[in-house]
Scaffold this motif. Sequence first.
Motif, PDB file in Angstrom:
ATOM      1  N   ILE A   1      -0.546   4.244   5.400  1.00  0.00           N
ATOM      2  CA  ILE A   1      -0.724   3.523   4.138  1.00  0.00           C
ATOM      3  C   ILE A   1      -1.660   4.302   3.220  1.00  0.00           C
ATOM      4  O   ILE A   1      -1.374   4.517   2.033  1.00  0.00           O
ATOM      5  CB  ILE A   1      -1.280   2.100   4.399  1.00  0.00           C
ATOM      6  N   THR A   2      -2.775   4.752   3.766  1.00  0.00           N
ATOM      7  CA  THR A   2      -3.751   5.489   2.967  1.00  0.00           C
ATOM      8  C   THR A   2      -3.177   6.820   2.498  1.00  0.00           C
ATOM      9  O   THR A   2      -3.412   7.236   1.359  1.00  0.00           O
ATOM     10  CB  THR A   2      -5.048   5.701   3.770  1.00  0.00           C
ATOM     11  N   GLN A   3      -2.410   7.485   3.338  1.00  0.00           N
ATOM     12  CA  GLN A   3      -1.780   8.750   2.932  1.00  0.00           C
ATOM     13  C   GLN A   3      -0.853   8.521   1.742  1.00  0.00           C
ATOM     14  O   GLN A   3      -0.840   9.314   0.797  1.00  0.00           O
ATOM     15  CB  GLN A   3      -1.009   9.379   4.094  1.00  0.00           C
ATOM     16  N   SER A   4      -0.101   7.433   1.752  1.00  0.00           N
ATOM     17  CA  SER A   4       0.785   7.114   0.627  1.00  0.00           C
ATOM     18  C   SER A   4      -0.007   6.861  -0.651  1.00  0.00           C
ATOM     19  O   SER A   4       0.393   7.275  -1.740  1.00  0.00           O
ATOM     20  CB  SER A   4       1.645   5.892   0.957  1.00  0.00           C
ATOM     21  N   ILE A   5      -1.140   6.172  -0.519  1.00  0.00           N
ATOM     22  CA  ILE A   5      -2.001   5.907  -1.678  1.00  0.00           C
ATOM     23  C   ILE A   5      -2.537   7.221  -2.236  1.00  0.00           C
ATOM     24  O   ILE A   5      -2.481   7.467  -3.449  1.00  0.00           O
ATOM     25  CB  ILE A   5      -3.154   4.955  -1.296  1.00  0.00           C
ATOM     26  N   VAL A   6      -3.046   8.080  -1.371  1.00  0.00           N
ATOM     27  CA  VAL A   6      -3.605   9.362  -1.803  1.00  0.00           C
ATOM     28  C   VAL A   6      -2.522  10.223  -2.446  1.00  0.00           C
ATOM     29  O   VAL A   6      -2.759  10.856  -3.493  1.00  0.00           O
ATOM     30  CB  VAL A   6      -4.300  10.088  -0.632  1.00  0.00           C
ATOM     31  N   ASP A   7      -1.339  10.255  -1.887  1.00  0.00           N
ATOM     32  CA  ASP A   7      -0.236  11.026  -2.471  1.00  0.00           C
ATOM     33  C   ASP A   7       0.065  10.546  -3.892  1.00  0.00           C
ATOM     34  O   ASP A   7       0.214  11.355  -4.811  1.00  0.00           O
ATOM     35  CB  ASP A   7       1.029  10.916  -1.612  1.00  0.00           C
ATOM     36  N   ALA A   8       0.139   9.220  -4.077  1.00  0.00           N
ATOM     37  CA  ALA A   8       0.441   8.658  -5.395  1.00  0.00           C
ATOM     38  C   ALA A   8      -0.675   8.959  -6.394  1.00  0.00           C
ATOM     39  O   ALA A   8      -0.413   9.330  -7.549  1.00  0.00           O
ATOM     40  CB  ALA A   8       0.667   7.156  -5.289  1.00  0.00           C
ATOM     41  N   VAL A   9      -1.908   8.817  -5.948  1.00  0.00           N
ATOM     42  CA  VAL A   9      -3.063   9.068  -6.819  1.00  0.00           C
ATOM     43  C   VAL A   9      -3.113  10.541  -7.233  1.00  0.00           C
ATOM     44  O   VAL A   9      -3.311  10.854  -8.409  1.00  0.00           O
ATOM     45  CB  VAL A   9      -4.365   8.635  -6.111  1.00  0.00           C
ATOM     46  N   CYS A  10      -2.922  11.436  -6.303  1.00  0.00           N
ATOM     47  CA  CYS A  10      -2.977  12.865  -6.609  1.00  0.00           C
ATOM     48  C   CYS A  10      -1.855  13.269  -7.563  1.00  0.00           C
ATOM     49  O   CYS A  10      -2.066  14.085  -8.469  1.00  0.00           O
ATOM     50  CB  CYS A  10      -2.923  13.696  -5.324  1.00  0.00           C
TER      51      CYS A  10
ATOM     52  N   VAL B   1       5.575 -23.991   4.526  1.00  0.00           N
ATOM     53  CA  VAL B   1       4.647 -23.456   3.532  1.00  0.00           C
ATOM     54  C   VAL B   1       5.177 -22.146   2.958  1.00  0.00           C
ATOM     55  O   VAL B   1       5.987 -21.462   3.573  1.00  0.00           O
ATOM     56  CB  VAL B   1       3.239 -23.231   4.131  1.00  0.00           C
ATOM     57  N   ARG B   2       4.711 -21.839   1.758  1.00  0.00           N
ATOM     58  CA  ARG B   2       5.075 -20.600   1.066  1.00  0.00           C
ATOM     59  C   ARG B   2       3.778 -19.846   0.776  1.00  0.00           C
ATOM     60  O   ARG B   2       2.873 -20.380   0.137  1.00  0.00           O
ATOM     61  CB  ARG B   2       5.801 -20.917  -0.234  1.00  0.00           C
ATOM     62  N   ILE B   3       3.681 -18.613   1.243  1.00  0.00           N
ATOM     63  CA  ILE B   3       2.501 -17.791   0.980  1.00  0.00           C
ATOM     64  C   ILE B   3       2.485 -17.439  -0.503  1.00  0.00           C
ATOM     65  O   ILE B   3       3.495 -16.991  -1.053  1.00  0.00           O
ATOM     66  CB  ILE B   3       2.495 -16.521   1.844  1.00  0.00           C
ATOM     67  N   THR B   4       1.332 -17.648  -1.143  1.00  0.00           N
ATOM     68  CA  THR B   4       1.212 -17.362  -2.571  1.00  0.00           C
ATOM     69  C   THR B   4       0.302 -16.163  -2.869  1.00  0.00           C
ATOM     70  O   THR B   4       0.379 -15.605  -3.957  1.00  0.00           O
ATOM     71  CB  THR B   4       0.713 -18.603  -3.346  1.00  0.00           C
ATOM     72  N   SER B   5      -0.556 -15.786  -1.943  1.00  0.00           N
ATOM     73  CA  SER B   5      -1.350 -14.563  -2.102  1.00  0.00           C
ATOM     74  C   SER B   5      -1.895 -14.130  -0.746  1.00  0.00           C
ATOM     75  O   SER B   5      -1.873 -14.884   0.212  1.00  0.00           O
ATOM     76  CB  SER B   5      -2.494 -14.768  -3.098  1.00  0.00           C
ATOM     77  N   GLY B   6      -2.386 -12.904  -0.732  1.00  0.00           N
ATOM     78  CA  GLY B   6      -2.960 -12.365   0.498  1.00  0.00           C
ATOM     79  C   GLY B   6      -2.118 -11.274   1.126  1.00  0.00           C
ATOM     80  O   GLY B   6      -2.544 -10.647   2.092  1.00  0.00           O
ATOM     81  N   GLN B   7      -0.925 -11.027   0.566  1.00  0.00           N
ATOM     82  CA  GLN B   7      -0.065  -9.977   1.105  1.00  0.00           C
ATOM     83  C   GLN B   7      -0.001  -8.757   0.180  1.00  0.00           C
ATOM     84  O   GLN B   7       0.786  -7.849   0.405  1.00  0.00           O
ATOM     85  CB  GLN B   7       1.346 -10.515   1.334  1.00  0.00           C
ATOM     86  N   GLU B   8      -0.870  -8.736  -0.822  1.00  0.00           N
ATOM     87  CA  GLU B   8      -0.866  -7.641  -1.783  1.00  0.00           C
ATOM     88  C   GLU B   8      -1.310  -6.340  -1.126  1.00  0.00           C
ATOM     89  O   GLU B   8      -2.168  -6.333  -0.271  1.00  0.00           O
ATOM     90  CB  GLU B   8      -1.834  -7.933  -2.947  1.00  0.00           C
ATOM     91  N   LEU B   9      -0.724  -5.265  -1.572  1.00  0.00           N
ATOM     92  CA  LEU B   9      -1.129  -3.923  -1.164  1.00  0.00           C
ATOM     93  C   LEU B   9      -0.768  -3.019  -2.336  1.00  0.00           C
ATOM     94  O   LEU B   9       0.367  -2.571  -2.465  1.00  0.00           O
ATOM     95  CB  LEU B   9      -0.424  -3.490   0.117  1.00  0.00           C
ATOM     96  N   GLN B  10      -1.740  -2.804  -3.229  1.00  0.00           N
ATOM     97  CA  GLN B  10      -1.432  -2.067  -4.452  1.00  0.00           C
ATOM     98  C   GLN B  10      -2.629  -1.273  -4.945  1.00  0.00           C
ATOM     99  O   GLN B  10      -3.787  -1.610  -4.682  1.00  0.00           O
ATOM    100  CB  GLN B  10      -0.941  -3.025  -5.540  1.00  0.00           C
TER     101      GLN B  10
ATOM    102  N   ARG C   1     -12.289  10.498  -9.262  1.00  0.00           N
ATOM    103  CA  ARG C   1     -13.639  10.038  -8.924  1.00  0.00           C
ATOM    104  C   ARG C   1     -13.633   8.729  -8.142  1.00  0.00           C
ATOM    105  O   ARG C   1     -14.411   8.554  -7.216  1.00  0.00           O
ATOM    106  CB  ARG C   1     -14.467   9.848 -10.203  1.00  0.00           C
ATOM    107  N   THR C   2     -12.752   7.802  -8.529  1.00  0.00           N
ATOM    108  CA  THR C   2     -12.703   6.483  -7.892  1.00  0.00           C
ATOM    109  C   THR C   2     -11.260   6.004  -7.804  1.00  0.00           C
ATOM    110  O   THR C   2     -10.485   6.200  -8.742  1.00  0.00           O
ATOM    111  CB  THR C   2     -13.503   5.435  -8.728  1.00  0.00           C
ATOM    112  N   VAL C   3     -10.938   5.370  -6.690  1.00  0.00           N
ATOM    113  CA  VAL C   3      -9.632   4.729  -6.507  1.00  0.00           C
ATOM    114  C   VAL C   3      -9.913   3.281  -6.117  1.00  0.00           C
ATOM    115  O   VAL C   3     -10.670   3.017  -5.188  1.00  0.00           O
ATOM    116  CB  VAL C   3      -8.797   5.422  -5.407  1.00  0.00           C
ATOM    117  N   SER C   4      -9.307   2.351  -6.859  1.00  0.00           N
ATOM    118  CA  SER C   4      -9.456   0.925  -6.560  1.00  0.00           C
ATOM    119  C   SER C   4      -8.119   0.383  -6.075  1.00  0.00           C
ATOM    120  O   SER C   4      -7.087   0.601  -6.720  1.00  0.00           O
ATOM    121  CB  SER C   4      -9.893   0.150  -7.808  1.00  0.00           C
ATOM    122  N   VAL C   5      -8.157  -0.304  -4.937  1.00  0.00           N
ATOM    123  CA  VAL C   5      -6.942  -0.887  -4.370  1.00  0.00           C
ATOM    124  C   VAL C   5      -7.162  -2.369  -4.080  1.00  0.00           C
ATOM    125  O   VAL C   5      -8.292  -2.819  -3.906  1.00  0.00           O
ATOM    126  CB  VAL C   5      -6.498  -0.159  -3.074  1.00  0.00           C
ATOM    127  N   ARG C   6      -6.066  -3.092  -4.066  1.00  0.00           N
ATOM    128  CA  ARG C   6      -6.086  -4.510  -3.674  1.00  0.00           C
ATOM    129  C   ARG C   6      -5.319  -4.624  -2.370  1.00  0.00           C
ATOM    130  O   ARG C   6      -4.146  -4.259  -2.292  1.00  0.00           O
ATOM    131  CB  ARG C   6      -5.445  -5.370  -4.759  1.00  0.00           C
TER     132      ARG C   6
END
Length: 109
Positions: free
Chosen positions: A6-15, A93-102, A24-29
């Motif tokens: 997951i982190t490798q994918s984030i770094v690839d996209a950021v780069c 029940v329907r999940i409304t938040s907590g599954q974000e990865l962005q 300098r900074t990367v913010s993720v949810r």
Amino acid sequence: MHELSITQSIVDAVCERAAGRPVRTVSVRVGMLTAVVPDSMRFCFDLTTAGTVAEGAALEIEQPPGTAHCMACSEDFTLADLVLLCPCGSADVRITSGQELQIISMRVG
């Protein structure tokens, strides 16, 4: 340790988006229900940024809680884990938040 891929994918996209500029900074949810461990993600971030324009960048992790909506009683409630039960006892029940990865933002310069 799925945090590494997951982190490798984030770094690839950021780069890629940085287009050669130093990051300098990367913010993720990362929602609480994703089963991603923030400390593991920070460790993996340091490994995967080595030798890239993001080397030395700070990783900021926002962790929204899991929430759900009960279809039986119409209540919204917080989920501490993936046990999908409303306090009323319903499993409808329907999940409304907590599954974000962005990626939320990055600061270059």
